[in-house]
Design a protein around this motif. Structure first.
Motif, PDB file in Angstrom:
ATOM      1  N   THR A  11       0.833  -1.201   0.000  1.00 35.22           N
ATOM      2  CA  THR A  11       0.000   0.000   0.000  1.00 35.22           C
ATOM      3  C   THR A  11       0.868   1.252   0.000  1.00 35.22           C
ATOM      4  O   THR A  11       0.552   2.245  -0.669  1.00 35.22           O
ATOM      5  N   PHE A  12       1.990   1.202   0.712  1.00 35.90           N
ATOM      6  CA  PHE A  12       2.937   2.312   0.654  1.00 35.90           C
ATOM      7  C   PHE A  12       3.460   2.508  -0.756  1.00 35.90           C
ATOM      8  O   PHE A  12       3.530   3.637  -1.268  1.00 35.90           O
ATOM      9  N   GLU A  13       3.825   1.408  -1.422  1.00 34.74           N
ATOM     10  CA  GLU A  13       4.320   1.517  -2.789  1.00 34.74           C
ATOM     11  C   GLU A  13       3.277   2.145  -3.699  1.00 34.74           C
ATOM     12  O   GLU A  13       3.595   3.013  -4.529  1.00 34.74           O
ATOM     13  N   ARG A  14       2.028   1.726  -3.568  1.00 40.62           N
ATOM     14  CA  ARG A  14       0.961   2.217  -4.448  1.00 40.62           C
ATOM     15  C   ARG A  14       0.633   3.689  -4.185  1.00 40.62           C
ATOM     16  O   ARG A  14       0.406   4.460  -5.115  1.00 40.62           O
ATOM     17  N   THR A  15       0.595   4.093  -2.907  1.00 41.13           N
ATOM     18  CA  THR A  15       0.111   5.435  -2.567  1.00 41.13           C
ATOM     19  C   THR A  15       1.216   6.445  -2.312  1.00 41.13           C
ATOM     20  O   THR A  15       0.979   7.659  -2.434  1.00 41.13           O
ATOM     21  N   GLY A  16       2.405   5.971  -1.916  1.00 40.83           N
ATOM     22  CA  GLY A  16       3.468   6.893  -1.529  1.00 40.83           C
ATOM     23  C   GLY A  16       3.257   7.532  -0.174  1.00 40.83           C
ATOM     24  O   GLY A  16       4.034   8.403   0.243  1.00 40.83           O
ATOM     25  N   ASP A  17       2.241   7.090   0.551  1.00 42.43           N
ATOM     26  CA  ASP A  17       1.909   7.647   1.861  1.00 42.43           C
ATOM     27  C   ASP A  17       2.812   7.002   2.910  1.00 42.43           C
ATOM     28  O   ASP A  17       2.719   5.797   3.174  1.00 42.43           O
ATOM     29  N   GLU A  18       3.683   7.792   3.560  1.00 41.79           N
ATOM     30  CA  GLU A  18       4.646   7.278   4.529  1.00 41.79           C
ATOM     31  C   GLU A  18       3.991   6.595   5.726  1.00 41.79           C
ATOM     32  O   GLU A  18       4.630   5.789   6.419  1.00 41.79           O
TER      33      GLU A  18
ATOM     34  N   TRP B 217       1.900   4.274   5.720  1.00 39.79           N
ATOM     35  CA  TRP B 217       1.845   2.825   5.507  1.00 39.79           C
ATOM     36  C   TRP B 217       3.203   2.173   5.721  1.00 39.79           C
ATOM     37  O   TRP B 217       3.289   1.048   6.212  1.00 39.79           O
ATOM     38  N   LEU B 218       4.267   2.857   5.386  1.00 39.00           N
ATOM     39  CA  LEU B 218       5.600   2.334   5.677  1.00 39.00           C
ATOM     40  C   LEU B 218       5.815   2.272   7.190  1.00 39.00           C
ATOM     41  O   LEU B 218       6.352   1.284   7.714  1.00 39.00           O
ATOM     42  N   HIS B 219       5.401   3.309   7.894  1.00 39.80           N
ATOM     43  CA  HIS B 219       5.509   3.310   9.358  1.00 39.80           C
ATOM     44  C   HIS B 219       4.734   2.133   9.953  1.00 39.80           C
ATOM     45  O   HIS B 219       5.225   1.446  10.865  1.00 39.80           O
ATOM     46  N   ARG B 220       3.540   1.894   9.439  1.00 36.38           N
ATOM     47  CA  ARG B 220       2.718   0.796   9.951  1.00 36.38           C
ATOM     48  C   ARG B 220       3.353  -0.566   9.647  1.00 36.38           C
ATOM     49  O   ARG B 220       3.349  -1.467  10.492  1.00 36.38           O
ATOM     50  N   ALA B 221       3.890  -0.720   8.449  1.00 40.23           N
ATOM     51  CA  ALA B 221       4.560  -1.975   8.098  1.00 40.23           C
ATOM     52  C   ALA B 221       5.728  -2.230   9.048  1.00 40.23           C
ATOM     53  O   ALA B 221       5.953  -3.367   9.501  1.00 40.23           O
ATOM     54  N   ARG B 222       6.463  -1.190   9.364  1.00 45.45           N
ATOM     55  CA  ARG B 222       7.611  -1.348  10.256  1.00 45.45           C
ATOM     56  C   ARG B 222       7.177  -1.705  11.671  1.00 45.45           C
ATOM     57  O   ARG B 222       7.884  -2.438  12.369  1.00 45.45           O
ATOM     58  N   ARG B 223       6.023  -1.216  12.106  1.00 41.25           N
ATOM     59  CA  ARG B 223       5.485  -1.646  13.397  1.00 41.25           C
ATOM     60  C   ARG B 223       5.222  -3.155  13.382  1.00 41.25           C
ATOM     61  O   ARG B 223       5.488  -3.863  14.353  1.00 41.25           O
ATOM     62  N   PHE B 224       4.687  -3.642  12.272  1.00 44.43           N
ATOM     63  CA  PHE B 224       4.452  -5.085  12.142  1.00 44.43           C
ATOM     64  C   PHE B 224       5.773  -5.852  12.183  1.00 44.43           C
ATOM     65  O   PHE B 224       5.860  -6.922  12.791  1.00 44.43           O
ATOM     66  N   ALA B 225       6.794  -5.310  11.535  1.00 43.90           N
ATOM     67  CA  ALA B 225       8.086  -6.005  11.496  1.00 43.90           C
ATOM     68  C   ALA B 225       8.687  -6.125  12.890  1.00 43.90           C
ATOM     69  O   ALA B 225       9.196  -7.190  13.282  1.00 43.90           O
TER      70      ALA B 225
END
Length: 394
Positions: free
Chosen positions: A328-335, A337-345
């Motif tokens: 979703t970060f790749e598609r939207t460019g909205d940071e 989603w990257l922050h959220r993915a990193r929380r999951f990691a």
């Protein structure tokens, strides 16, 4: 209700820290090295060894997947294994061919061309072996598996031709040889010809008939393989199917396991990479309607991390769900989603560490264990949304 809250746990408040994540990845590799045995390979989790005789060797949850992950992490400069990976794969393939394959089936009926499977059969072992020690013998063996799989009745990625199409595609990228393009095209033409009139495929698998939607056993996995050759019309048609099949509630979205089916199956609602919103979002992100992409990603985020029953892994755990947020970060460019993915990691790494402390060793599997978590954490370091095997082999 779109998911079962009691199947999930609240994400950790531990902040993203690159050095901590790198250390977590290195610890997984060190544990994997420590528990390697040349004869027994790696200890098998009970779920991973179901219907097989350990040591497990396949790409999905066996030695080939472990070796692939260790090789990827090495190539990315994140951790250097002490194991001679080429030797391990050479011996593992020899053992498979010598009568120690993982394909007894046991309680389930496997496809007629099961040995050609990418994730569960010999094809996956051969791709990994070739990557480590390229040879014409291995290339010819893989071509034979790809061509044998053209008419596999499974019609899904794990066992059927979409999986071996992924293998053909990556071999073409690595070698630049036309024979891989031709092999891919032969399977693609046959797969498209078997698509049902409504844009979904029917899988004949495990003694039953299904019309699955997810990446491992159904629609979006098939389309992912086919879109490696570009097909704008297929992407539009599949987006329309997903819009037709989606279940929306309060601005959130997910999908049933099967076309036309109910969300609840066998007393559970699956919200994971292999079935449900995370896998649809992660696999169909390039063409899925953005409204549905965001609704599915938001549901994945709000659900949080999978509990111990599903675990932290890729196929049905925390890391796999996290890839939906990276896509979703790749598609939207909205940071965000990257922050959220990193929380999951960070949470998934913590789950690995807790389990390892409890039982004294890790879970040695690409799709269901610690190595998949390491690859997800690696992807979050570089904001790299490529899903292992489907998108990324190095």
């Amino acid at each position: 209700m779109l998911y079962r809250p009691d199947a999930f746990e609240t994400l950790t408040d531990e902040p993203w820290d690159e050095e901590r994540v790198r250390a977590g990845i290195a610890a997984i590799v060190a544990d994997t090295d420590e528990h390697f045995d040349p004869e027994g390979l790696w200890p098998a989790n009970e779920w991973d060894a179901w219907n097989t005789t350990p040591p497990v060797k396949d790409l999905y949850c066996g030695a080939a997947g472990v070796v692939l992950a260790l090789d990827i992490l090495r190539r990315r400069g994140l951790a250097e294994t002490t194991i001679d990976l080429a030797v391990v794969m050479r011996r593992t393939l020899e053992r498979w061919r010598g009568g120690e394959s993982d394909l007894s089936g046991g309680e389930i009926e496997l496809p007629s061309q099961r040995d050609s499977s990418l994730l569960g059969g010999e094809a996956g072992l051969v791709v990994v072996a070739w990557r480590l020690e390229a040879s014409e013998e291995l290339a010819e063996a893989l071509l034979e598996r790809i061509r044998a799989n053209v008419d596999n009745e499974a019609d899904e990625l794990m066992w059927g031709s979409p999986g071996t199409m992924v293998a053909a595609h990556v071999m073409g990228a690595w070698t630049g040889e036309e024979r891989w393009v031709e092999a891919w095209r032969e399977s693609a033409d046959a797969l498209l010809a078997r698509r049902d009139a409504d844009g979904v495929w029917t899988q004949q698998l495990y003694g039953g008939t299904f019309r699955s939607l997810g990446p491992v056993h159904g629609l979006v996995g098939n389309v992912h393989a086919l879109l490696q050759g570009d097909n704008d019309a297929l992407a539009r048609e599949t987006a329309a199917v997903l819009e037709r099949e989606v279940v929306v509630e309060d601005g959130l979205a997910t999908w049933p396991a099967n076309a036309g089916g109910e969300l609840e199956r066998n007393d559970q609602i699956r919200l994971q990479w292999c079935h449900g919103a995370p896998g649809i979002v992660a696999t169909a992100a390039p063409y899925l309607a953005e409204e549905l992409l965001l609704a599915g990603a938001e549901l994945t985020w709000r659900a949080g991390a999978h509990r111990e029953e599903k675990g932290p892994g890729l196929c049905h755990g925390t890391a796999g769900n996290g890839f939906a947020l990276l896509k979703t970060f790749e598609r939207t460019g909205d940071e965000r989603w990257l922050h959220r993915a990193r929380r999951f990691a960070v949470h998934a790494l913590g789950q690995v560490e807790r389990t390892r402390a409890e039982i004294g060793h890790g879970r040695y599997s690409l799709f269901s264990g610690d190595l998949g978590v390491a690859l997800f954490a690696s992807a979050c370091l570089d904001a790299d949304p490529r899903f292992p095997v489907l998108d990324a082999w190095d």
